[in-house]
Design an enzyme around this catalytic site. Structure first.
Site, short mmCIF file in Angstrom:
data_model
loop_
_atom_site.label_atom_id
_atom_site.label_comp_id
_atom_site.label_asym_id
_atom_site.label_seq_id
_atom_site.Cartn_x
_atom_site.Cartn_y
_atom_site.Cartn_z
N LYS A 125 0.74 -1.38 -0.06
CA LYS A 125 0.07 0.08 -0.21
C LYS A 125 0.86 1.09 0.06
O LYS A 125 2.08 1.20 0.67
CB LYS A 125 -0.93 -0.07 1.21
CG LYS A 125 -2.15 0.83 1.18
CD LYS A 125 -3.03 0.04 0.33
CE LYS A 125 -4.38 0.85 0.26
NZ LYS A 125 -5.61 0.03 -0.17
N ASP A 165 -7.21 4.19 -4.33
CA ASP A 165 -7.83 4.01 -3.09
C ASP A 165 -8.25 5.39 -2.88
O ASP A 165 -8.54 6.30 -3.84
CB ASP A 165 -6.64 3.59 -2.04
CG ASP A 165 -7.49 3.04 -0.81
OD1 ASP A 165 -7.85 1.81 -0.51
OD2 ASP A 165 -7.69 3.90 0.22
P1 NDP Z 1 -12.90 7.82 -2.78
O1 NDP Z 1 -12.01 8.60 -2.56
O2 NDP Z 1 -13.56 7.35 -3.93
O3 NDP Z 1 -14.05 7.81 -1.88
C1 NDP Z 1 -14.05 8.01 -0.26
C2 NDP Z 1 -15.56 8.36 0.15
O4 NDP Z 1 -15.45 8.41 1.53
C3 NDP Z 1 -15.86 9.81 -0.04
O5 NDP Z 1 -17.28 9.99 -0.28
C4 NDP Z 1 -15.18 10.69 1.13
O6 NDP Z 1 -16.00 11.94 1.39
C5 NDP Z 1 -15.63 9.68 2.21
N1 NDP Z 1 -14.49 9.64 3.37
C6 NDP Z 1 -13.28 9.62 3.32
N2 NDP Z 1 -12.55 9.66 4.60
C7 NDP Z 1 -13.61 10.14 5.37
C8 NDP Z 1 -13.70 10.44 6.47
N3 NDP Z 1 -12.65 10.45 7.39
N4 NDP Z 1 -14.89 10.81 6.95
C9 NDP Z 1 -15.93 10.61 6.30
N5 NDP Z 1 -16.15 10.43 4.97
C10 NDP Z 1 -14.85 10.07 4.59
O7 NDP Z 1 -12.37 6.19 -2.22
P2 NDP Z 1 -12.93 4.71 -2.38
O8 NDP Z 1 -14.50 4.79 -2.53
O9 NDP Z 1 -12.03 3.95 -3.47
O10 NDP Z 1 -12.56 3.91 -1.14
C11 NDP Z 1 -13.29 4.05 0.03
C12 NDP Z 1 -13.03 2.71 0.95
O11 NDP Z 1 -12.96 1.54 0.42
C13 NDP Z 1 -11.76 2.83 1.70
O12 NDP Z 1 -11.78 2.48 2.88
C14 NDP Z 1 -10.56 2.26 0.82
O13 NDP Z 1 -9.63 1.88 1.52
C15 NDP Z 1 -11.87 0.96 0.36
N6 NDP Z 1 -11.30 0.30 -0.79
C16 NDP Z 1 -11.17 0.95 -1.94
C17 NDP Z 1 -11.14 -0.11 -3.12
C18 NDP Z 1 -11.14 0.53 -4.49
O14 NDP Z 1 -10.78 -0.15 -5.39
N7 NDP Z 1 -11.26 1.78 -4.68
C19 NDP Z 1 -10.81 -1.38 -2.95
C20 NDP Z 1 -11.14 -1.95 -1.75
C21 NDP Z 1 -11.54 -1.06 -0.56
P3 NDP Z 1 -15.06 13.19 0.72
O15 NDP Z 1 -15.33 13.00 -0.82
O16 NDP Z 1 -15.82 14.04 1.58
O17 NDP Z 1 -13.72 12.73 0.97
O1 2IT Z 2 -7.96 -1.62 -0.81
C1 2IT Z 2 -7.77 -2.48 -1.88
O2 2IT Z 2 -7.90 -3.48 -2.03
C2 2IT Z 2 -7.76 -1.35 -2.98
N1 2IT Z 2 -7.78 -0.09 -2.62
C3 2IT Z 2 -7.61 -1.81 -4.25
C4 2IT Z 2 -6.13 -2.18 -4.62
C5 2IT Z 2 -5.63 -2.52 -5.99
O3 2IT Z 2 -4.60 -3.01 -6.17
O4 2IT Z 2 -6.66 -2.81 -6.84
#
Ligand code: NDP
Ligand code: 2IT
Length: 451
Positions: A125, A165
């Site tokens: 990461k 992420d």
């Molecule tokens: P994005 O940046 O696309 O979206 C994050 C969302 O969560 C936004 O709506 C953001 O609000 C909100 N958010 C972030 N931090 C906070 C906080 N401290 N308090 C309240 N709201 C918050 O990220 P992702 O959708 O990609 O990721 C979301 C989660 O999923 C994370 O935990 C990530 O690690 C996990 N994840 C992501 C993967 C991926 O493929 N993208 C894969 C597996 C897991 P704002 O816009 O106001 O910042």
């Molecule tokens: O938390 C996760 O699994 C991710 N942000 C996706 C990682 C990836 O390599 O696609």
């Protein structure tokens, strides 16, 4: 003391300020006592002590210049946690809260998650404490280039393959990849989440959210249930949340919440496909705030409140909860309120969104609880499929990738159930995910000797 307790104590002592990393290590290791009893060879080879120590962790300076000519310095990180079963693989997070603890917790979780996907990927990461909010496209581009000007020397298609992420989506991956390609003079599968025109995979944007819903559907099926006509709460409104809303709605559910870091909305009428498109445009193109949704669709907006606090305070009844925002967003009080109001299924789209007490509350109430490393593995699994397509120099259709994603989510679900049962914890997805992921990595580490 057991090797497990010793290892937890050692991490707490050595990484004293790394609270999130300690939390992730404790949550995994506490479920691994039976693996130590059953596999004395793991203990003898020091697998437990070695698995909590990253292969390497780099921290670097990222200087960049804003549109007004001012110089800024951010911290960059890449933690290469474990490459026993494949190249390091895991996302990059750009958020002001990023520090070594957050990146190590995410890298540690990624090791077991990636093992569960059935694909050959190790865990890593990275990211930065850079805040993309309010920055112009040019500033984002300059930051990404500055970040890649150091990161490039640590990564490669057979070494370490980053992706997105929080705060890193299609735009950022484009800038990062473009710069890597320029300075390395190489067009390779070094990042995933790429645009379709330059080596990306269909369904990768959808994969984490879709996969979370597929996983939840598998859990529900064990009790003869499905998404049809169920009330669903989703937190977040980013990549994972958007496609969790879309898929849950396609499966017949009524999704009533989303949020961002400044507000939560509750739309009792449900987030229709049209409203979901509005969220996607708002967040991915216009980069606006979620309160605009409440203004447009005339529903309640709770400024400064998190979805789970709103649900507890307002006594809102939901059947299924999908936390898709960030770590530790859902606490024990919120968990108790969800259960009290009849919630029977929680599947984590985010990484470690439930605090340890919240997880305990879900487990004690015997509801279906799918931890992030299993439920959200569809994102990285589809990254693995993107790597396969890049190696083959081919691209699969949307239907083909979606079919493979569904098969992978079903197989992760099955592996969790089988491993939980094998360790005498039938139906416990936490024990199932941790033991199944761990044993695969541990066996590979054992084969290599002490390295
Ligand atoms: P994005 O940046 O696309 O979206 C994050 C969302 O969560 C936004 O709506 C953001 O609000 C909100 N958010 C972030 N931090 C906070 C906080 N401290 N308090 C309240 N709201 C918050 O990220 P992702 O959708 O990609 O990721 C979301 C989660 O999923 C994370 O935990 C990530 O690690 C996990 N994840 C992501 C993967 C991926 O493929 N993208 C894969 C597996 C897991 P704002 O816009 O106001 O910042
Ligand atoms: O938390 C996760 O699994 C991710 N942000 C996706 C990682 C990836 O390599 O696609």
């Amino acid at each position: 003391m057991s090797v497990i307790q010793d290892t937890i104590a050692r991490v707490r002592q050595l990484d004293v300020e790394q609270i999130e990393f300690q939390q992730a290590v404790t949550e995994v290791l506490e479920t691994l006592e039976p693996t130590a009893e059953r596999h004395p060879e793991f203990v003898k080879a020091g697998i437990y002590e070695r698995i909590v120590e990253p292969e390497r962790a780099v921290q670097f300076r990222v200087p960049w210049v804003d549109d007004k000519g001012r110089v800024h310095v951010n911290r960059g990180f890449r933690v290469q946690f474990n490459n026993a079963i494949g190249p390091f693989k895991g996302g990059l997070r750009f958020h002001p809260s990023v520090n070594m603890s957050i990146i190590k917790f995410l890298g540690f979780e990624q090791v077991f998650k990636n093992a569960l996907t059935t694909l050959p990927m190790g865990g890593g990461k990275g990211g930065s404490d850079f805040d993309p909010k309010g920055k112009s496209d040019h500033e984002i581009m300059r930051f990404c280039q500055a970040f890649m000007s150091e990161l490039y020397r640590h990564i490669g298609p057979e070494t370490d393959v980053p992706a997105g992420d929080i705060g890193v989506g299609a735009r950022e991956i484009g800038y990062l990849y473009g710069y890597y390609k320029k300075i390395r003079n190489e067009h390779t599968g070094v990042l995933t989440g790429k645009g379709l025109e330059y080596g990306g995979s269909l369904i990768r944007p959808e994969a984490t959210g879709y996969g979370t819903v597929y996983f939840a559907a598998e859990m529900l099926a064990t009790r003869g249930l499905d998404f049809k006509d169920k009330v669903v709460a989703v937190s977040g409104s980013g990549n994972v949340a958007q496609f969790a809303v879309e898929k849950a709605t396609q499966m017949g559910a009524r999704v009533i919440t989303v949020c961002d870091s400044s507000a939560s909305i509750v739309d009792e009428k449900g987030i229709s496909p049209e409203k979901c498109c509005f969220i996607m445009d708002l967040k991915n193109n216009r980069r606006g705030r979620i309160k605009e949704y409440a203004q447009k669709y005339d529903c309640v907006c709770y400024e400064g409140e998190n979805v789970w606090d709103v649900i507890r305070q307002q006594g809102i009844k939901v059947d299924i909860a999908l936390p898709c925002a960030t770590q530790n967003e859902l606490n024990a009080e919120n968990a108790a309120a969800l259960v009290r109001n009849g919630c029977f299924c929680v599947a984590e789209g985010a990484n470690m969104p439930s605090t340890p007490d919240a997880v305990r509350a879900f487990q004690e109430s015997n509801i279906l609880y799918g931890p992030g490393k299993a439920a959200n593995a569809g994102g990285v699994a589809t990254s693995g499929l993107e790597m396969s397509q890049n190696s083959l120099k081919m691209s699969w259709t949307r239907e083909e990738v979606d079919k493979r994603l569904l098969i992978i989510m079903k197989s992760i679900h099955k592996a969790c159930l089988e491993s939980a049962e094998a360790y005498g914890k039938k139906g416990d997805y936490v024990v199932g995910a941790n033991t199944a992921g761990f044993v695969k990595v541990a066996r590979a580490m054992l084969a290599y000797g002490i390295v």
